[in-house]
Design an enzyme around this catalytic site. Structure first.
Site, short mmCIF file in Angstrom:
data_model
loop_
_atom_site.label_atom_id
_atom_site.label_comp_id
_atom_site.label_asym_id
_atom_site.label_seq_id
_atom_site.Cartn_x
_atom_site.Cartn_y
_atom_site.Cartn_z
N HIS A 340 31.73 -41.38 -17.64
CA HIS A 340 31.16 -40.88 -18.89
C HIS A 340 30.52 -41.93 -19.75
CE1 HIS A 340 32.29 -36.61 -19.11
NE2 HIS A 340 33.28 -36.97 -18.31
N LYS A 527 28.36 -35.87 -34.68
CA LYS A 527 28.90 -36.47 -33.47
C LYS A 527 29.89 -37.54 -33.91
CE LYS A 527 24.58 -37.40 -32.24
NZ LYS A 527 24.45 -37.12 -30.81
N ARG A 528 30.71 -38.04 -33.00
CA ARG A 528 31.63 -39.11 -33.34
C ARG A 528 30.86 -40.24 -34.04
NH1 ARG A 528 33.30 -42.12 -29.13
NH2 ARG A 528 31.68 -41.24 -27.81
N LYS A 533 25.57 -44.64 -31.58
CA LYS A 533 24.95 -43.37 -31.93
C LYS A 533 24.02 -43.53 -33.14
CE LYS A 533 28.67 -40.45 -29.99
NZ LYS A 533 28.03 -39.38 -29.18
N THR A 637 25.99 -33.62 -25.50
CA THR A 637 25.96 -32.16 -25.33
C THR A 637 25.56 -31.51 -26.65
OG1 THR A 637 28.34 -32.11 -25.75
CG2 THR A 637 27.62 -31.98 -23.44
N LYS A 641 23.23 -28.04 -27.61
CA LYS A 641 23.58 -26.92 -28.51
C LYS A 641 22.50 -26.73 -29.57
CE LYS A 641 28.26 -28.59 -28.11
NZ LYS A 641 29.25 -29.41 -28.86
C1 LIG Z 1 29.31 -30.82 -28.93
C2 LIG Z 1 30.31 -31.48 -29.75
C3 LIG Z 1 30.45 -32.88 -29.69
C4 LIG Z 1 29.54 -33.75 -28.84
O1 LIG Z 1 28.41 -34.13 -29.60
P1 LIG Z 1 27.43 -35.30 -29.07
O2 LIG Z 1 26.28 -35.21 -30.01
O3 LIG Z 1 27.04 -34.91 -27.68
O4 LIG Z 1 28.15 -36.56 -29.13
C5 LIG Z 1 31.41 -33.49 -30.46
N1 LIG Z 1 32.21 -32.77 -31.27
C6 LIG Z 1 32.11 -31.43 -31.38
C7 LIG Z 1 33.01 -30.69 -32.30
C8 LIG Z 1 31.17 -30.74 -30.61
O5 LIG Z 1 31.09 -29.41 -30.68
#
Ligand SMILES: *Cc1c(COP(=O)(O)O)cnc(C)c1O
Length: 791
Positions: A340, A527-528, A533, A637, A641
């Site tokens: 990952h 995101k985290r 990032k 991911t 979305k």
């Molecule tokens: C989809 C999702 C993530 C992943 O987000 P990235 O932008 O891909 O890092 C993290 N936390 C939550 C709650 C999510 O739904």
């Protein structure tokens, strides 16, 4: 099939009866939470029948299973997806309308199962949904953390962490299986290969049902908790504390040796329990251990479950009396590994002494694996340097990723670019030796949660425009492309966005007191929090924009109002990440209260970003911030979305952004910045000089001045500057100019409505590839080869 949910009337009767049984109340006297408990209990009970049938089918037909070992499963709330997948949502909605109850409000009474931190855990949850919906015998395996990942509050502009005691309220979807408990040994000494005097801990499984969509299939996620073991004769306070610690929380502080031991204990807990569980089942069904690979694949999600490899060796050799070679042949046919990340910090290593102390026999096995691997590499005529570099055990450490690659038959990356980087650069030495193991499986997200559940407004539009069954096969959504220039559909998409923005505005107002502007561009980064990032790049641009808007009246006239929304948790010990949160919040305070700009700019940092919050945020976005340093985001991911809900990506050519561009067309995204190759080159040549960029860019100097002025007393922002001016490992300053330009492009494009909504439609229409149903199909066709459950 006659059950509670077959008709509105039968459901209302059952609901009334259950309310009386559980709470001794009339239906209309109940609290919202009690309504939730009644509904979830009824649903969970009703699911038992299909759960039993599914188990029966898998058992009788000896179907092969995949066990997905993952430290995290970020499930969110289960009530809505379970109701939807079981096909009962409309009956319940109608009945609740009769009762005068608000179904949505009742669903929100469930607490998020926050057994994860970010994308990796959410991916695991999406996979459960997709695999069950495709009818595959796929089961999750993890830890039943007594506390979820922390609850974040912003106090004084800073992140404050509170515990998440999610299990204080009953978790209705789980079922304890005391009789299937397994004792796990830690510590002890070796007598030859025999472990003597270990400390025993009992692993107790809880099954959480996972409901397939409209196929009657119900699988499960198995979560292991810890309890004192009967095998442990001395149970003093220290022992009891250790036992409860093991399943207490996700990612405990690992800055001390004690913390490190705890993490390794957790890893061994769910690895060992999961493997022993599978072997017990395999034997109970009268099957030969030699045939284990015919009946199981153990998918290793990142390196946390690496220990399943030596653990399986231990069981086959010590308990089943197999020879090493035979055992190894079995292991290397059942284990498959998903990588990952290429971030060095995430390539797990364990100090030898610590590892050996906690898991003496497992260490001994890893040593033997290492000895043989070194011999094998020698046979390939590799240099001693290279062998040392690739070995399983280095001078001080056990290298988990190397064990995974050596012990697995499949090694996959999670997006095309990421897999290429693994093959060509990061894991090139291994790729040279084992080219056949490497493959790509681009991540995906379940469109049932991330479209059907969260965006009924968009579902309505799709039902009008798409003839194919996009619910069953998301690729049918491509038909929407026919409407990309249809002004009435463009308008409907725009109205959908407006509706989602209004819903989000309410949620954010309640959470933070900030009222966003529904006419503004919603620019969202969730995101985290991590330096790679680059939330820093985002806030630097916001500050630049603010300063420019204040002094440039012409610019003010051409600028469309833009609202910047951040959501992110920082790991509790990640100092730099916490500074960035503080900078964002302090900046927000100033900008949101400046009468000169408050109609043009708003900045908000939402508290405690989690799955439930995400469900409001993704559909309301116009701009999806995907601005990681190229090469660093394995896939992402969140980007998928956003796309599925009609946002346009402003991003770098990183992770799955590359594939998003491939599918939607580069003219429908806003791409900027250094490429992965350029970044890699710059590292190699050591050619990057952030100070020089700073010295030549007045805008950056002004941004830094602004940040300094945020805080006159404390000097810790110096720390941020020193880092960026001297190192800037993630090329924030290098991409600043390109990002400002990209943002300006975005703002202009948004004002060209025809183009913007066409772009939005192109994103939705081309998101089909990013359904996790597609991802799971590929895993199954190329790695697992599972047959489907037909009920
Ligand atoms: C989809 C999702 C993530 C992943 O987000 P990235 O932008 O891909 O890092 C993290 N936390 C939550 C709650 C999510 O739904």
């Amino acid at each position: 099939m006659q059950n509670t949910f077959t008709s509105k009337e039968s459901f209302k009767n059952a609901f009334t009866l259950k309310t009386s049984n559980l709470f001794n109340k009339e239906v209309n006297q109940t609290t919202v939470y009690e309504r939730y408990v009644v509904l979830a209990t009824l649903l969970n009970e009703t699911l038992n029948e299909n759960y039993n049938k599914t188990n029966q089918y898998v058992k009788e037909n000896h179907l092969k299973k995949t066990i997905y070992f993952s430290m995290e499963f970020l499930m969110g709330r289960l009530i809505t997806s379970n109701l939807m997948n079981a096909g009962y949502a409309s009956v319940v909605k109608e009945a609740f309308d009769d009762f005068g109850f608000n179904l949505n409000e009742v669903e929100l009474a469930e607490t998020d199962a926050g057994l994860g931190n970010g994308g990796l855990g959410r991916l695991a949850a999406c996979f459960l949904d997709s695999a069950a919906s495709l009818g595959l015998p796929f089961y999750g395996n993890s830890i039943r953390y007594q506390k979820g990942f922390f609850v974040q509050k912003i106090e004084n502009n800073k992140q404050v962490e509170y515990p998440d005691p999610w299990l204080d309220k009953e978790f209705i979807w789980e079922e304890k299986r005391e009789d299937e408990s397994i004792d796990i040994p830690y510590f002890g000494e070796l007598n030859g290969i025999q472990l003597v005097n270990p400390t025993w801990v009992k692993a107790v499984p809880y099954n959480v049902k996972v409901v397939g969509a409209n196929n009657n299939v119900v699988t499960h996620l198995r979560l292991w908790s810890t309890e004192p073991s009967k095998k442990q004769l001395v149970q003093d306070e220290k022992y009891l504390k250790m036992v409860s610690k093991i399943s207490e929380s996700l990612y405990p502080d690992d800055s001390t040796d004690e913390g490190k031991i705890l993490r390794l204990q957790q890893q061994y807990l769910f690895s060992s329990a999961g493997i022993q569980d599978a072997i017990r089942e395999h034997k109970a069904l009268g099957r030969d251990l030699k045939d284990l690979p015919k009946y199981y694949t153990f998918q290793i999600n990142d390196t946390h479950p690496t220990l399943i490899i030596p653990e399986l060796m231990r069981i086959l050799i010590d308990e089943e009396y197999m020879g090493y070679d035979e055992a190894w042949s079995i292991v290397t046919q059942v284990a498959a590994y998903t990588n990952h990340t290429i971030l060095a910090e995430a390539l797990e290593k364990w100090n030898i002494e610590l590892f050996k102390r906690l898991l003496p026999r497992i260490y001994q096995i890893v040593e033997e694996m290492d000895r043989r691997f070194r011999l094998f590499l020698k046979g390939k005529n590799l240099s001693q340097d290279k062998i040392n570099h690739m070995a399983l055990i280095g001078s001080h450490d056990v290298r988990m990723a190397h064990i995974c690659i050596y012990g697995s038959f499949s090694v996959n990356g999670v997006a095309a670019l990421h897999t290429n980087i693994l093959k060509e650069i990061e894991l090139n030495d291994f790729y040279q030796i084992y080219p056949e193991k490497f493959n790509n499986k681009t991540n995906g997200v379940t469109h049932r949660r991330w479209l059907m559940h969260i965006n009924p407004e968009l579902v309505n539009i799709l039902d009008k425009t798409v003839k194919g069954n996009w619910r069953k096969d998301l690729s049918a959504i491509k038909e929407l492309e026919n409407f990309k220039d249809d002004e009435s559909i463009q308008k409907e998409i725009k109205n959908m966005k407006l509706a989602k923005k209004r819903q989000l505005i309410d949620v954010i107002y309640k959470d933070t007191g900030v009222k966003l502007d529904e006419n503004a561009i919603f620019d969202i980064q969730i995101k985290r929090l991590h330096e790679y990032k680059r939330q820093s790049l985002n806030i630097f641009h916001v500050i630049y924009l603010y300063l420019r808007l204040k002094k440039d009246a012409n610019f003010r006239k051409t600028f469309h109002p833009q609202n910047f929304i951040f959501g992110a948790k920082a790991a509790p010990s990640y100092v730099m990440a916490k500074y960035i949160i503080e900078i964002i919040n302090r900046t927000a305070q100033i900008i949101n209260n400046d009468p000169e700009t408050k109609d043009l700019l708003k900045v908000v940092f939402v508290q405690n970003y989690n799955v439930t919050y995400a469900e409001y945020l993704f559909p309301a976005a116009d701009l999806s911030e995907q601005i990681s340093t190229a090469s660093k985001e394995a896939s992402g991911t969140g980007n998928m979305k956003f796309m599925l809900n009609g946002a346009i990506t402003i991003g770098t050519m990183d992770g799955a952004n590359v594939e998003i561009v491939d599918y939607a067309g580069i003219e429908n995204e806003i791409i900027f910045g250094l490429s992965a190759e350029e970044v890699t080159q710059a590292y190699k040549a050591n050619s990057y000089n952030p100070r020089k960029i700073f010295d030549n860019d007045k805008r950056i100097q002004d941004v830094f001045e602004f940040i300094k002025s945020l805080d006159k007393d404390e000097h810790y922002f110096d720390f941020v500057f020193n880092n960026l001016l001297n190192v800037d490992y993630f090329f924030v300053l290098a991409d600043f100019d390109a990002y400002v330009e990209a943002q300006s492009r975005a703002n202009k494009l948004y004002q060209d409505e025809k183009t913007w909504w066409r772009m939005s439609i192109m994103n939705i229409a081309n998101a089909g590839f990013f359904s996790s149903d597609r991802t799971i199909k590929q895993y199954n066709e190329e790695i697992w080869h599972l047959d489907t459950i037909k009920l």
